[in-house]
Structures are given as C-alpha cells and as structure tokens.
Scaffold this active site. Structure first.
Site, short mmCIF file in Angstrom:
data_model
loop_
_atom_site.label_atom_id
_atom_site.label_comp_id
_atom_site.label_asym_id
_atom_site.label_seq_id
_atom_site.Cartn_x
_atom_site.Cartn_y
_atom_site.Cartn_z
N GLY A 1 80.94 -100.81 81.10
CA GLY A 1 80.27 -101.91 81.79
C GLY A 1 78.96 -102.34 81.17
CD GLU A 2 74.60 -99.84 82.04
OE1 GLU A 2 74.26 -98.92 81.28
OE2 GLU A 2 74.07 -100.03 83.14
CG LEU B 1 90.10 -95.80 83.45
CD1 LEU B 1 89.04 -95.43 84.49
CD2 LEU B 1 91.08 -94.65 83.24
NE ARG C 1 94.78 -92.88 78.75
CZ ARG C 1 95.25 -91.65 78.83
NH1 ARG C 1 94.86 -90.86 79.80
NH2 ARG C 1 96.12 -91.22 77.93
CD GLN D 1 82.19 -104.21 84.80
OE1 GLN D 1 81.21 -103.51 84.59
NE2 GLN D 1 82.19 -105.15 85.70
N GLY E 1 82.71 -95.09 79.89
CA GLY E 1 82.18 -96.29 80.52
C GLY E 1 82.20 -97.47 79.57
#
Lengths: 736, 220
Positions: free
Chosen positions: A695-696, A621, A619, A629, A693
């Site tokens: 971001g990477e 957010l 999901r 990101q 996650g």
C-alpha cells in the site's frame, strides 16, 4: 502461533481464492451508500446532539479570557466544553500536543472548545458567539530559519538510529572520481482524506462507546482511556468503515475526545466531525524536509560513497521525518552515512503520512541518482542496476529475504519503452509540448506486526471472522475473507468478515503497509486452530484432513464442514507473532516507477501522460485491490511532485491553504491511465501467506520519477517540490 | 454596544449567531418579526427564534415533507433528517464533490444549497440509483473495475458519472470539447474533465474512468 522459520507448503498455496482478482466484498455497500461511516449511525443512536469544534486562532501563546455566556444562552445549546470545565485530561503517548488546548495554546487550530447543541446549525451558530481573547507569543515557524538550531533527536523504534556511519564516508567522497552534492526540499503535506475525522460518542454510566474513523483500534482505545483517565475496559471503539486515512487516523484525535466530553456534559450521545477548514492545522501532517544527498562514484558508475542528511521540524517532544531510512538499504556502496536533525517548530503536529520517511526521502535520493547518472553518462536504469545489493549494505552478513529489484527495473524499462528516451534533455517536442521520460526506484520495508483474529463456524457452514483490523480502502475485508475461504475450503459467499471493533481480538491495524500481510497471517493462525477443532469434532486426524469445497476429506472419507458445528458453533482464536526472522534477513518491497510528462513550453505547466509501476511485494493476495493500492499511491505521488504543499505563514505560524481548494490534490484531469505490473513472486520469510505490504510501495519513488521526467523534458532541474510552473518557467528552452 | 433587553445578547452576537431575526419597533406601534409567532410589545427589540420552515420535495421518487431549519443544507437534510447517508459530507464547502446529487436530473453539490430552496424539486441520491443485489449499471461498473477504495467519495463519483453521461448525451460541451457545434463524445479526456469536481484522495481515478467508459460503451 509463532512464525520463526520460512513458510512451507500450506493450504494457502492452493490459490483457489487467494491470489484471485476478486471484486471487493464491501463493494455493493460502498457503491450504494449503505456502508455506515462514523457520523452516520442513525441505526444506533436515533437522536444525537451535535458538536462544533472551535480552533485556536493563534499558533502559540495563551487564552487570556473566554466568554461562553452568549453561546450558552443561544438557541438549542446544551453544553460548551472547554479545558476549564472538562476535568483533568492526560495526553496519550502518540499525541505530541494536547487534543483540547487552553489556557496554553500549542499550535494553530488546536481545539479550544466544543459547542454542543440540538442541531448542527445551532451548534455552528453558537460557536460564533464564543469570545476568546489570546495573548500570542513569538514562535518558530520556519524550518529553513530553524535548521541551524536543529539537534539530533532521541532514537526510537520508529526513527531507527539517528546517525549511521559505515567505512570512511568523508574520505571516500573526497576521493571519488565523480561527485554529486545537492540539497533538495519537500514541503509540509496534508493527508486530505475525504472523510473528515468524525466520532459519535455515547456514555452508559461510566462506560463509553465511540463510533469513529480510526486506523488503529487498539492503540486508540487505550489512548482514549488514558486521555480521559478511565480504565481501558470501560472504552469500546468501533471503526468498521473509514473514509480514508493515509496516517491521519492512526492516532486519537480531537473529534473523539471532544465527542466523549461533549456527550458527558450534555448527558446524551454527541457526534462531532472536524470541519474541513480545521483539519490541516488541527490534525497531523507530513513534515517538510531539507535533504542533502552526497554521492561519490567511480567512472564506471560504482558508488563508493553515499550520504544522506535530513532536517525536519516538529513541536517540542515530537519526532523527525525519517527521510534517510531507505538510503541505508537501497544501494551498495562501501562508505556510507546518514543523519537526521530535528528543529523545534511551533507549527501543527507532524506525524506519519503514507510511507513516512521513504516518500519524501526517495523524492530527494532518486533525483540525486538521476543527476549522478547524467554526470556519469550512464543510463539511469543501468546506474541503479550497477549498484544493486543483495545484502544489507551496513551488515553484509544479513541478506534480503527476496530482492528482485533489478527485475522490476528491467521489466519496467522494457514495458515502458525506456529505450525511446533521449538522454539529452529538452530535445523531444510534441507541438507546443516538451516531452520527457523519467524513472525512479521504489523501496519500502515490509513491516510485520502481531495480529489476532477469531473465527467461527456455524451449522450452516458459514465462517465468520472477527478482528479489530480496519479497512481504510485497502481491501482488508476482501483479503481476510479470501484467507478464511482458502483455509476452510469454503466459497467466498460463505465467509462473513466483521472488522474494527475493540471487543474483537487485537490486530495489526492499518499503517506502514503492515496491515495486509500481518492481518491475514493472524486470520491464518486462527483458521489453523479452527481446522484442528473441526477435525477433533469429526474425529479426524487434523494433519491429514483436507478442507475443500465445503467438505473435510481424509482418504476416502468426506464430511460436510458444517457437520462439525451441528451441536453448536465452533470458535477458534489465535494470533500470529514473529520470532527474530526479520532480524536475520531484511524484508523489503521494491518497485520501478516510469513516467512520461509533457511540459507546456509556453506556460511551464506539467501534465503526466503515462505512468507505470512494476512492483515486487511477495505474493499478491488480490491483484485487483492491490493494483488499486498502487495506482492510488502513484496518484498521491503525482500530487507530491506537482502540486501538494501546505503553505506556511511564517509570521503567524499556520498552514494558510487549509481546505480542499487551497491545498491542491490531484483530480481526474491530472491522472492518466496507470499501468501496474506485479512480479510473480512469493516471500516465504514474511508470513505463511508469503505476502508483503504494497500500500505504500506505490508512492515511494513516484515523485522523483515525475521530477526526472520533467527534467528530461525541459533540461531545467528543480530540486524543490512541488514542481510548479513558476520554478522553471523562466529557464525553459526557447520555443522555436 | 447595545444589549437587547430580553436575552442579554448584543446585536452583533445575534447577527453572528444567525439563528434569530431582529426587528426594532417604534413607540406606539407593534411589529411582527419575520417568521415570529408572537406580536412583540412596543418599545422592545423582538427576538424571533423561529427558524423552521416546512418543505416538500421528491426524493428518489417519494414525496417527503420536512420541517427544517432554514439554514439546513440540502446535504444535511438528506443525511441528518431523512437518514439518507449515502450522500457524503467531505468538506461542506463545495470543494470535493462527495455530496453530489441530481436535482431534476442535473448534478449539484448538495452542500452548497439550502434545503428550503428545493420546494417541489425532484432529487435523486445514490440510494435512488440501486441497492445491493440490484445495482445500477454505473454502481456495478464501479465494483467490477474497483473504481473506489475507502468508499467515501464513491456515491458522489457515481452520481456525477451518471449525470456526466446524460450531459454528453444532451450535447452539453465542456472545457475540453474541441468543436462546440459537434456532439461531444464520451472520450476519456471529456470524462476526466467533467469528473474533475469529484476528488478521490485514494486515487482510484484510472479505474473510475474505466468504469464510466464501460457504461458509456454498453448498449443502452
């Protein structure tokens, strides 16, 4: 709260606030210059002294003499801190080299002194008066030369197993109908975040407070106490705004220690920002790698053997760049091997930079997949799809919690117009430009970490969240507010979020793309507890209570939420912990990256024309901040492909281009409009928010997608990053 | 190496320090070192420790008087003396653009200029554009387009963006302007070229260009 089975329906699933592309709540502060970063706390310390850091000018050896007398007598100087007068300093667990060097020097620009003066100008001027004589010793500075001496490093939680073997790789590779065996290199890279490492330190008796710029508040609080040899409870670390980190601010660095020592020596608060020219050599960097990838396949494209070896270097006691990690999980194949070897180098300390392991690992693996697809005569997208796996290839009994990898690739190909790609390279022209399309897979594991929060409800109905979580530009403030708003049934305007203070509950912190999922799960846990407190206070059955529109409802009854805090604030604190759920299933995030480049047929200059990422990360957010990101990571991946390289002086042992002119990063002119698509997905095995996650993930694979697009444009395969024009100019197709 | 009698510092140290002005005097005469308050006795090297200068300029519409070190950059005068910390120090070497401010309407890197060079100038910083709750259109566009992440380059990006649109409006050409005789347009290529002195390591470029385009398209 312990998370040890799949998430079921919970208040988050209402998606009134979570999942909405809301503007960041810290936006007005950041865009008006009102967000206070570490060096800017005039509101807290009116008159700090200024520290200027002196870095060693040798890579390895000893200080033989140090003359501070002229500096100490210079105007405004309050103190000069060196290893000789700083008292006993220990080394934190996360540091490889000492943060204050001397007499032994472990790397170039290792800090050897701090000059503290009344003003910045005085400190800087006096620093030039410090005389230091060194005796340099020979060092090992060249990874290629040291490769033969590399050994298997000690395994740790961070490295995973050093060598892996499944089936019979040597035999399967030897017998494969089609084989690829190529070696790729990635250079040392610098985080180059915009805000230098900076700290304001203030002692009150034996208690120390530091306002700093750090991604991991609890780690660094402990490391600072360890380094100074004082009890952790005597250290408070505050890091509410961080001007970029990318891994460079995961750990305690010299600015913090020197500011603390300088403040102690000067008897007043001191602030220190690492001068930009020091940062590349004084702090950590992403280590260079040499990677050998071997692929063996049947003629139909089925991979039968997949092998990935990586060599990297670090200071004695350091660790490897874990560039082979993704190869253990990304593609099927009955016979497999990976290995990592580590050489001792006397260069500055290597450590994590955005997606450590996967970022450089996929830069190699995903070129290899492109090369292999071409050998097989199969479309690169189809080749990857043919080798998808829904289980951990090393442990087939272990499924992925969710793996819509094929969907990412298919949707990406469709959105990008992949069918317009000419499989024969060097064929498409646009005036003087050679045009190419390239793609690569993105893959990064979903890491989760224990994370806590405290939530407070007051009699105005305001919900305040306190956690030592950090926001390094990732959007933590906003998604944490969204989590609390959703859980407590209040609008965003009724939520306050206070972050980055070691006096708050310990969170996951920001790193390894674990921050968003982990920290919001911690806030969820605290909110569940606060909901129970509210229900108890209002004499309602908490299981039936619905929190919506600032009210608590059970059946026909409806009570204003703030009524629960009429007699005083209600406070709840909890943290989310994880059972063996991550061991039973593999949690990962996936992407398909697609890039179009134009290569100047005369000069060899590469320009990126289009970029698309299709991502699956559970999901999402907040689609607005999550998209940011991803585009940011795509930008860093473009830099890795085209320009980023710390140039090593292999005689004197340092990174030569140690500033923002010499170390080139992408600028506006380098980056086109970027497209990001998130698959509509939830992963109930991750956290109650079913998020992972992201971001990477965005950087993983981008470099190879650019490299493959350049190959498609030129027909010249470059296997050494960055792909600068000198590496293919002499082999470009003749201009008609 | 010759040592000056009163400080023990060598001449080279003093020059390196840059904090002082040195004047050697000849017998029978006296000299006044530049900026020094005292008349030096004969036959002595004068070490003048005075490096301060009075300056007056207008910051965000308000006249400010400051006593600054002559070595203080405009950036540090803003950040350390006036506590206007919205202007950021990313590199202190004119490499990153985080310190961009407007001097008499023209954007400059405030780290590459000394405060004392701005006597009488009118300077606009990020704080002069808008406040939370009262955002400048460019600040509002950066928020709605998410044209920032960590926020550290953001004030410089916004100051640059405001100045860029003014430059285009004024007909100032750039490296990518095709026709030097025609009025330049706020195309994405022009914006990318003109904004390239402002580094955003978080990589918000795509969104920043969207934000600037929103403002340039909106009726003035």
């Amino acid at each position: 709260m312990k998370f040890d089975s799949a998430a079921t329906t919970n208040p988050i699933d209402r998606l009134k606030v979570i999942g909405q592309p809301l503007d960041r709540i810290d936006g007005p502060l950041k865009t008006t210059g009102k967000a206070p970063y570490a060096y800017e706390r005039h509101d807290i310390v009116a008159d700090p002294a200024y520290g200027h850091v002196i870095g060693a000018t040798i890579a390895k050896g000893r200080i033989t003499a140090m003359d501070l007398s002229a500096a100490e007598r210079a105007p405004g100087v309050l103190a000069v801190v060196t290893a000789r007068n700083a008292g006993v300093l220990k080394k934190g667990n996360y540091n490889t080299a000492h943060l204050l060097g001397g007499p032994d020097i472990q790397h170039y620009h290792q800090a050897v002194a701090l000059v503290v003066a009344e003003s910045f100008e005085q400190a800087r001027a006096a620093a030039h008066l410090v005389r230091i004589d060194y005796k340099a010793e020979p060092g090992r500075f060249d990874l290629h030369a040291a490769k033969g001496s590399a050994t298997a490093p000690e395994p740790s939680d961070l490295t995973g197993p050093i060598d892996t073997h499944v089936g019979d790789f040597p035999r399967a590779f030897a017998q494969a109908a089609v084989r690829l065996d190529e070696t790729y290199t990635t250079p040392d890279q610098s985080h180059a975040m915009m805000e230098p490492h900076a700290t304001l330190a203030s002692w009150e008796g034996d208690s120390l407070t530091v306002w700093t710029s750090n991604q991991m508040v609890a780690w660094s609080t402990g490391e600072l106490a360890t380094t100074l040899g004082i009890p952790p409870e005597k250290v408070r670390l505050i890091s509410p705004y961080i001007g970029g980190g990318f891994g460079s601010k995961l750990f305690l660095r010299a600015d913090v220690v020197l500011a603390a020592l300088g403040a102690r020596a000067a008897g007043r608060p001191v602030k220190v920002a690492l001068q930009r020219p020091l940062i590349a050599n004084n702090t950590t960097h992403r280590p260079a790698t040499i990677q050998r990838v071997r692929l063996g396949a049947e003629r139909d494209g089925t991979i039968t053997a997949i092998g990935h070896e990586s060599w990297s270097g670090d200071l004695e006691g350091g660790g490897p760049e874990t560039a082979v990690g993704q190869t253990r999980l990304l593609y099927a194949g009955a016979n497999r091997m990976t290995s990592m070897r580590l050489a001792v180098l006397d260069l500055p300390e290597g450590n994590a930079m955005r997606a450590p392991g996967e970022a450089p690992g996929l830069m190699a693996l995903e070129i290899a997949m492109d090369e292999m697809a071409e050998k097989l005569g199969i479309d690169p997208v189809e080749f990857r799809i043919r080798n998808d796996t829904q289980v951990d290839p090393e442990h087939p009994e272990r499924p992925f919690s969710a793996r819509p990898f094929v969907q990412c690739l298919r949707l990406g190909a469709e959105r990008f117009g992949w069918d317009r790609r000419n499989a024969r390279p060097g064929q498409i022209r646009d005036g003087r430009w050679l045009i190419g399309l390239g793609m690569a897979a993105g893959f990064r594991n979903n890491l989760l970490a224990k994370s806590g929060a405290r939530v407070r409800l007051d009699n105005l109905g305001v919900v305040t969240v306190e956690t030592d979580m950090t926001d390094i530009g990732t959007g933590s403030y906003t998604i944490i507010a969204q989590t609390a708003a959703e859980m407590m049934g209040v609008p965003m305007e009724q939520v306050r979020v206070v972050l980055g203070d070691s006096s708050f509950p310990v969170s996951a912190g920001s790193g390894g793309q674990w921050g968003a999922a982990s920290s919001t799960a911690g806030v969820y846990a605290a909110c569940v507890k606060l909901r129970e407190e509210v229900a108890r206070k209002l004499s309602l059955n908490s299981a039936d209570a619905e929190f919506v529109d600032g009210e608590v409802r059970v059946g026909n009854r409806s009570i204003r939420l703030q009524a629960a805090a009429a007699e005083g604030d209600l406070v709840a604190e909890d943290r989310m912990e994880y059972g063996d759920i991550t061991e039973k299933m593999q949690q990962s995030t996936f992407a398909g990256h697609f890039v179009e480049v134009a290569v100047d047929s005369a000069t060899g200059e590469s320009r990126i024309r289009r970029m698309l990422a299709v991502c699956a990360a559970g999901r999402i957010l907040n689609p607005k901040s999550a998209r940011s990101q991803v585009i940011g990571a795509m930008t860093m991946g473009a830099g890795a492909a085209l320009m980023e390289e710390l140039a090593v002086d292999t005689r004197r042992g340092f990174f030569v281009n140690h500033d923002l002119v010499g170390y080139e990063v992408p600028v506006h002119a380098d980056i086109p409009h970027q497209e990001v698509v998130f698959l509509d997905e939830t992963d109930p095995m991750s956290t109650p928010l079913k998020a992972k996650g992201v971001g990477e993930l965005g950087i993983c694979g981008v470099g190879a997608a650019v490299a493959n697009a350049i190959y498609n444009a030129t027909g010249v395969r470059v296997r050494d990053y960055p792909i600068t024009l000198d590496k293919h100019l002499d082999r470009l197709p003749d201009v008609a | 190496m010759q040592r000056t009698p009163d400080t023990g510092l060598s001449r080279r140290d003093l020059l390196a320090a840059g904090a002082v002005t040195v004047a050697a005097t000849t017998a029978g005469s006296s000299a006044r070192a530049e900026g020094a308050a005292e008349i030096a006795p004969a036959n002595e090297v004068v070490v003048a420790l005075q490096t301060q200068m009075q300056i007056s300029f207008t910051i965000n519409g308000t006249v400010k008087e400051l006593n600054v070190d002559t070595r203080t950059t405009l950036l540090d005068a803003l950040r350390e003396h006036l506590h206007l910390t919205g202007t950021k120090k990313g590199c202190d070497h004119g490499q990153c653009g985080a310190c961009t401010v407007m001097v008499d309407g023209v954007r400059i890197n405030s780290c590459l200029t000394l405060a004392v060079m701005h006597e009488g100038d009118s300077i606009t910083t990020i704080e002069g554009l808008g406040q939370p709750g009262e955002l400048h259109p460019m600040q509002a566009a950066f928020v709605s387009r998410d044209g920032y992440q960590c926020g550290y380059c953001t004030p410089g990006q916004i100051c640059s963006a405001v100045a860029v649109l003014n430059e285009i409006e004024a007909g100032v050409p750039s490296h990518v302007t095709g026709d030097l005789t025609a009025a330049p347009e706020a195309s994405v290529d022009e914006l990318r070229e003109r904004m390239s002195g402002n580094i955003c390591r978080c990589g918000a470029y795509s969104n920043i260009i969207d934000a600037i385009s929103d403002v340039s398209r909106s009726p003035a």
